[in-house]
Each structure stands twice: as C-alpha cells, then as structure tokens.
Design a protein around this motif. Structure first.
Motif, PDB file in Angstrom:
ATOM      1  N   ARG A  98       0.845  -1.196   0.000  1.00 47.01           N
ATOM      2  CA  ARG A  98       0.000   0.000   0.000  1.00 47.01           C
ATOM      3  C   ARG A  98       0.876   1.241   0.000  1.00 47.01           C
ATOM      4  NH1 ARG A  98      -2.473  -4.242   2.319  1.00 47.01           N
ATOM      5  NH2 ARG A  98      -4.652  -4.476   1.769  1.00 47.01           N
ATOM      6  N   LEU A  99       0.401   2.236  -0.712  1.00 47.86           N
ATOM      7  CA  LEU A  99       1.100   3.532  -0.742  1.00 47.86           C
ATOM      8  C   LEU A  99       0.050   4.598  -0.961  1.00 47.86           C
ATOM      9  CD1 LEU A  99       3.382   5.641  -1.244  1.00 47.86           C
ATOM     10  CD2 LEU A  99       3.609   4.728  -3.533  1.00 47.86           C
ATOM     11  N   ALA A 100       0.022   5.592  -0.098  1.00 45.56           N
ATOM     12  CA  ALA A 100      -0.988   6.631  -0.254  1.00 45.56           C
ATOM     13  C   ALA A 100      -0.474   7.947   0.324  1.00 45.56           C
ATOM     14  CB  ALA A 100      -2.279   6.222   0.450  1.00 45.56           C
ATOM     15  N   VAL A 101      -0.782   9.009  -0.389  1.00 46.63           N
ATOM     16  CA  VAL A 101      -0.388  10.358   0.043  1.00 46.63           C
ATOM     17  C   VAL A 101      -1.665  11.124   0.386  1.00 46.63           C
ATOM     18  CG1 VAL A 101       0.730  12.512  -0.694  1.00 46.63           C
ATOM     19  CG2 VAL A 101       1.695  10.314  -1.402  1.00 46.63           C
ATOM     20  N   ASN A 102      -1.668  11.774   1.533  1.00 46.58           N
ATOM     21  CA  ASN A 102      -2.774  12.625   1.968  1.00 46.58           C
ATOM     22  C   ASN A 102      -3.102  13.637   0.850  1.00 46.58           C
ATOM     23  OD1 ASN A 102      -4.358  14.548   3.311  1.00 46.58           O
ATOM     24  ND2 ASN A 102      -3.243  14.291   5.233  1.00 46.58           N
ATOM     25  N   ARG A 106      -0.640  16.128  -2.091  1.00 41.79           N
ATOM     26  CA  ARG A 106      -0.450  15.504  -3.409  1.00 41.79           C
ATOM     27  C   ARG A 106       0.359  16.388  -4.366  1.00 41.79           C
ATOM     28  NH1 ARG A 106      -4.753  12.031  -4.571  1.00 41.79           N
ATOM     29  NH2 ARG A 106      -4.900  11.236  -2.479  1.00 41.79           N
ATOM     30  N   ASN A 107       1.005  15.726  -5.323  1.00 44.29           N
ATOM     31  CA  ASN A 107       1.747  16.418  -6.398  1.00 44.29           C
ATOM     32  C   ASN A 107       2.859  17.346  -5.906  1.00 44.29           C
ATOM     33  OD1 ASN A 107       0.432  15.296  -8.702  1.00 44.29           O
ATOM     34  ND2 ASN A 107      -1.367  16.496  -8.132  1.00 44.29           N
ATOM     35  N   ASN A 108       3.463  16.944  -4.805  1.00 49.28           N
ATOM     36  CA  ASN A 108       4.640  17.663  -4.297  1.00 49.28           C
ATOM     37  C   ASN A 108       5.890  16.793  -4.374  1.00 49.28           C
ATOM     38  OD1 ASN A 108       4.029  20.383  -3.137  1.00 49.28           O
ATOM     39  ND2 ASN A 108       2.410  19.200  -2.149  1.00 49.28           N
ATOM     40  N   GLY A 109       5.782  15.673  -5.066  1.00 48.12           N
ATOM     41  CA  GLY A 109       6.942  14.777  -5.182  1.00 48.12           C
ATOM     42  C   GLY A 109       7.083  13.804  -4.021  1.00 48.12           C
ATOM     43  N   ILE A 110       6.108  13.798  -3.099  1.00 49.96           N
ATOM     44  CA  ILE A 110       6.236  12.928  -1.912  1.00 49.96           C
ATOM     45  C   ILE A 110       6.122  11.453  -2.303  1.00 49.96           C
ATOM     46  CG2 ILE A 110       5.131  12.281   0.281  1.00 49.96           C
ATOM     47  CD1 ILE A 110       4.524  15.331   0.598  1.00 49.96           C
ATOM     48  N   GLY A 111       5.166  11.120  -3.161  1.00 50.10           N
ATOM     49  CA  GLY A 111       5.024   9.732  -3.619  1.00 50.10           C
ATOM     50  C   GLY A 111       6.316   9.247  -4.274  1.00 50.10           C
ATOM     51  N   SER A 112       6.903  10.070  -5.113  1.00 49.50           N
ATOM     52  CA  SER A 112       8.164   9.694  -5.783  1.00 49.50           C
ATOM     53  C   SER A 112       9.300   9.581  -4.771  1.00 49.50           C
ATOM     54  CB  SER A 112       8.528  10.736  -6.846  1.00 49.50           C
ATOM     55  OG  SER A 112       7.493  10.833  -7.790  1.00 49.50           O
ATOM     56  N   ASP A 113       9.327  10.483  -3.790  1.00 52.27           N
ATOM     57  CA  ASP A 113      10.359  10.390  -2.736  1.00 52.27           C
ATOM     58  C   ASP A 113      10.230   9.073  -1.972  1.00 52.27           C
ATOM     59  OD1 ASP A 113      11.343  12.844  -3.393  1.00 52.27           O
ATOM     60  OD2 ASP A 113      10.485  13.918  -1.689  1.00 52.27           O
ATOM     61  N   GLN A 146       4.999   4.517 -13.674  1.00 53.04           N
ATOM     62  CA  GLN A 146       5.825   4.528 -14.897  1.00 53.04           C
ATOM     63  C   GLN A 146       6.834   5.676 -14.835  1.00 53.04           C
ATOM     64  OE1 GLN A 146       2.551   4.522 -17.721  1.00 53.04           O
ATOM     65  NE2 GLN A 146       3.227   2.520 -18.498  1.00 53.04           N
ATOM     66  N   LYS A 147       6.355   6.817 -14.356  1.00 51.28           N
ATOM     67  CA  LYS A 147       7.237   7.989 -14.219  1.00 51.28           C
ATOM     68  C   LYS A 147       8.426   7.672 -13.306  1.00 51.28           C
ATOM     69  CE  LYS A 147       6.571  11.603 -11.658  1.00 51.28           C
ATOM     70  NZ  LYS A 147       6.200  12.824 -10.952  1.00 51.28           N
ATOM     71  N   ASN A 148       8.210   6.710 -12.401  1.00 57.71           N
ATOM     72  CA  ASN A 148       9.259   6.335 -11.448  1.00 57.71           C
ATOM     73  C   ASN A 148       9.995   5.058 -11.837  1.00 57.71           C
ATOM     74  OD1 ASN A 148       9.376   8.240  -8.975  1.00 57.71           O
ATOM     75  ND2 ASN A 148       7.189   8.058  -9.431  1.00 57.71           N
TER      76      ASN A 148
HETATM   77  C1  LIG Z   1      -0.434   7.914  -6.523  1.00 57.19           C
HETATM   78  C2  LIG Z   1       0.062   8.808  -5.389  1.00 57.19           C
HETATM   79  C3  LIG Z   1       0.722   7.921  -4.321  1.00 57.19           C
HETATM   80  C4  LIG Z   1       1.099   9.789  -5.952  1.00 57.19           C
HETATM   81  O1  LIG Z   1       1.586  10.587  -4.873  1.00 57.19           O
HETATM   82  P1  LIG Z   1       2.136  12.084  -5.124  1.00 57.19           P
HETATM   83  O2  LIG Z   1       2.863  12.508  -3.921  1.00 57.19           O
HETATM   84  O3  LIG Z   1       1.026  12.945  -5.604  1.00 57.19           O
HETATM   85  O4  LIG Z   1       3.163  11.778  -6.308  1.00 57.19           O
HETATM   86  P2  LIG Z   1       4.293  12.727  -6.946  1.00 57.19           P
HETATM   87  O5  LIG Z   1       4.032  14.151  -6.574  1.00 57.19           O
HETATM   88  O6  LIG Z   1       5.619  12.160  -6.657  1.00 57.19           O
HETATM   89  O7  LIG Z   1       4.025  12.481  -8.486  1.00 57.19           O
HETATM   90  C5  LIG Z   1       2.850  12.927  -9.015  1.00 57.19           C
HETATM   91  C6  LIG Z   1       2.833  12.503 -10.467  1.00 57.19           C
HETATM   92  O8  LIG Z   1       2.073  11.306 -10.591  1.00 57.19           O
HETATM   93  C7  LIG Z   1       0.972  11.556 -11.445  1.00 57.19           C
HETATM   94  N1  LIG Z   1      -0.223  10.940 -10.868  1.00 57.19           N
HETATM   95  C8  LIG Z   1      -0.484  10.698  -9.574  1.00 57.19           C
HETATM   96  N2  LIG Z   1      -1.707  10.187  -9.446  1.00 57.19           N
HETATM   97  C9  LIG Z   1      -2.207  10.138 -10.686  1.00 57.19           C
HETATM   98  C10 LIG Z   1      -3.433   9.727 -11.218  1.00 57.19           C
HETATM   99  N3  LIG Z   1      -4.410   9.302 -10.437  1.00 57.19           N
HETATM  100  N4  LIG Z   1      -3.608   9.796 -12.542  1.00 57.19           N
HETATM  101  C11 LIG Z   1      -2.633  10.273 -13.357  1.00 57.19           C
HETATM  102  N5  LIG Z   1      -1.454  10.696 -12.913  1.00 57.19           N
HETATM  103  C12 LIG Z   1      -1.257  10.617 -11.595  1.00 57.19           C
HETATM  104  C13 LIG Z   1       0.774  13.077 -11.414  1.00 57.19           C
HETATM  105  O9  LIG Z   1       0.174  13.532 -12.590  1.00 57.19           O
HETATM  106  C14 LIG Z   1       2.201  13.582 -11.308  1.00 57.19           C
HETATM  107  O10 LIG Z   1       2.845  13.573 -12.566  1.00 57.19           O
HETATM  108  P3  LIG Z   1       3.756  14.837 -13.024  1.00 57.19           P
HETATM  109  O11 LIG Z   1       4.824  14.996 -11.978  1.00 57.19           O
HETATM  110  O12 LIG Z   1       4.280  14.394 -14.356  1.00 57.19           O
HETATM  111  O13 LIG Z   1       2.818  15.984 -13.047  1.00 57.19           O
HETATM  112  C15 LIG Z   1      -1.068   9.663  -4.793  1.00 57.19           C
HETATM  113  O14 LIG Z   1      -1.715  10.334  -5.848  1.00 57.19           O
HETATM  114  C16 LIG Z   1      -2.122   8.850  -4.020  1.00 57.19           C
HETATM  115  O15 LIG Z   1      -1.954   8.588  -2.832  1.00 57.19           O
HETATM  116  N6  LIG Z   1      -3.210   8.459  -4.701  1.00 57.19           N
HETATM  117  C17 LIG Z   1      -4.329   7.762  -4.051  1.00 57.19           C
HETATM  118  C18 LIG Z   1      -3.922   6.379  -3.644  1.00 57.19           C
HETATM  119  C19 LIG Z   1      -3.222   5.596  -4.743  1.00 57.19           C
HETATM  120  O16 LIG Z   1      -3.635   5.588  -5.895  1.00 57.19           O
HETATM  121  N7  LIG Z   1      -2.151   4.902  -4.328  1.00 57.19           N
HETATM  122  C20 LIG Z   1      -1.407   4.027  -5.200  1.00 57.19           C
HETATM  123  C21 LIG Z   1      -1.837   2.640  -4.840  1.00 57.19           C
HETATM  124  S1  LIG Z   1      -1.099   1.484  -5.937  1.00 57.19           S
END
Ligand SMILES: CC(C)(COP(=O)(O)OP(=O)(O)OC[C@H]1O[C@@H](n2cnc3c(N)ncnc32)[C@H](O)[C@@H]1OP(=O)(O)O)[C@@H](O)C(=O)NCCC(=O)NCCS
Length: 176
Positions: A98-102, A106-113, A146-148
């Motif tokens: 599981r991975l989830a960002v509040n 969102r979109n601050n690079g935390i998921g990628s970090d 994919q971006k990662n």
């Molecule tokens: C997916 C998730 C973990 C990404 O976290 P984040 O901190 O926003 O990620 P980052 O800021 O590092 O990266 C964001 C990038 O991912 C893309 N992205 C994230 N969620 C997306 C979505 N639902 N659809 C399309 N692109 C998405 C953004 O467009 C962005 O791309 P960019 O940098 O080219 O603009 C977060 O959106 C989340 O918690 N989502 C809900 C739960 C979820 O889907 N978890 C994954 C379970 S497998």
C-alpha cells in the motif's frame, strides 16, 4: 509544505493523526488494519508525518516475481539481467502493498520520494537479497509508477478488467 516531515516505522503504540488520501480502502487499512498486519509480521508500515497530520504512508512485505506472473518477452528481459548461471524461475522482491499520500500533500513529489526511499532501503544494508520492487498498481496510479521507472510484468494484463496491474522495478540497475 514538505518541510518538517519525519518518517516513523509504525509501532503498536502509534497514535494516528488525521489522514485522507481519497481512497477508502487505503484510509481504512492504515487506521484499522496496519497494526494487526505488523503484529502478524505480514507487513511493515512506514508513516510520514508532521506534528499535525499524517502526510503519507506505505507498507512493504517480502515478495517474489516468478514465471507465471510475467509475459514471455518480459521474463526474457528479466533473465537477461543476470548471468546465465544465475537464471531461475523466480527472483526475490519487496512488495509495496500500500502507498498513499494525503490529498492535502499531493503532487509535491512525496510519492516519488517514497519510491526512492524504498529503492534505497533495499539496496543499502539490506538484510536479505532483493532484486526487484513490485506493486499491484491501481489503474489510475500507473502513470505515477511509470514515471518512477516501474514496468509491466505482464503486458497482457493491461487489457483485462482488473482494477490493478502488477508492475516491477529493477533494483539491480542501481547497483551496477
Ligand atoms: C499515486 C500517489 C501515491 C502519488 O503521490 P504524489 O505525492 O502525488 O506523487 P508525486 O508528486 O511524486 O508524483 C505525481 C505525479 O504522478 C501523477 N499521478 C499521480 N496520481 C495520478 C493519477 N491518479 N492519474 C494520473 N497521474 C497521476 C501526477 O500527474 C504527477 O505527474 P507529473 O509529476 O508528471 O505531473 C497519490 O496520488 C495517491 O496517494 N493516490 C491515491 C492512492 C493511490 O492511488 N495509491 C497508489 C496505490 S497502488
């Protein structure tokens, strides 16, 4: 916005702060199930937090990738990462269960970090061998993975109706 964030490993006495990632299953795993999973040694959960709230969390478990999970061309590619004498029908992996960002963060690079943190965790001082990171990516999160650098393990799965798609990241590229 991302200053003052610390990473803690979930312990049984952890006091949850507010968290909403917009996905009910992921919210409820953290708040209701993550401690029981930890107790049964099913997964380890890490939490990114500030004094006010939970910024993000992720859970990891041991995993493997194996021939039946993969399409033939991808498996050939995976095998080619290893010398012939090391070819086998499965390879050790760590699964991001599981991975989830509040939503607030969102979109601050935390998921990628977090993905970079996991990659680093399993190539630095790792206690067991681990060649890959895997994830059952929710369809909407596939572009994020994919971006990662994650790839499909079974390209034919993209055409199915399933909500998730198995993806993998090759850790060996980081240590060559
Ligand atoms: C997916 C998730 C973990 C990404 O976290 P984040 O901190 O926003 O990620 P980052 O800021 O590092 O990266 C964001 C990038 O991912 C893309 N992205 C994230 N969620 C997306 C979505 N639902 N659809 C399309 N692109 C998405 C953004 O467009 C962005 O791309 P960019 O940098 O080219 O603009 C977060 O959106 C989340 O918690 N989502 C809900 C739960 C979820 O889907 N978890 C994954 C379970 S497998």
């Amino acid at each position: 916005m991302t200053d003052n964030i610390r990473v803690v490993r979930l312990a049984q006495d952890y006091e949850f702060k507010s968290f909403d990632c917009g996905n009910q299953d992921l919210n409820s795993f953290l708040l209701s199930d993550s401690k029981a999973y930890a107790k049964r040694l099913l997964s380890v959960t890490y939490i990114l937090e500030t004094d006010e709230d939970i910024v993000a969390y992720f859970s990891v478990s041991n995993d493997k990738i194996s021939v039946p999970d993969s399409d033939k061309a991808t498996w050939r590619k995976i095998k080619s990462l290893f010398p012939h004498s090391k070819h086998r029908s499965d390879y050790p992996a760590v699964k991001i269960g599981r991975l989830a960002v509040n939503g607030k963060y969102r979109n601050n690079g935390i998921g990628s970090d977090i993905l970079d943190f996991v990659k680093d965790l399993f190539i630095t001082d790792n206690r067991t061998g681990c060649s890959f990171v895997t994830v059952d990516a929710l369809r909407e999160a596939i572009p994020f993975y994919q971006k990662n650098g994650f790839k499909y393990l079974d390209k034919t799965a993209i055409e199915t109706e399933s909500d998730t798609c198995l993806m993998y990241y090759d850790l060996t590229q980081l240590v060559d």
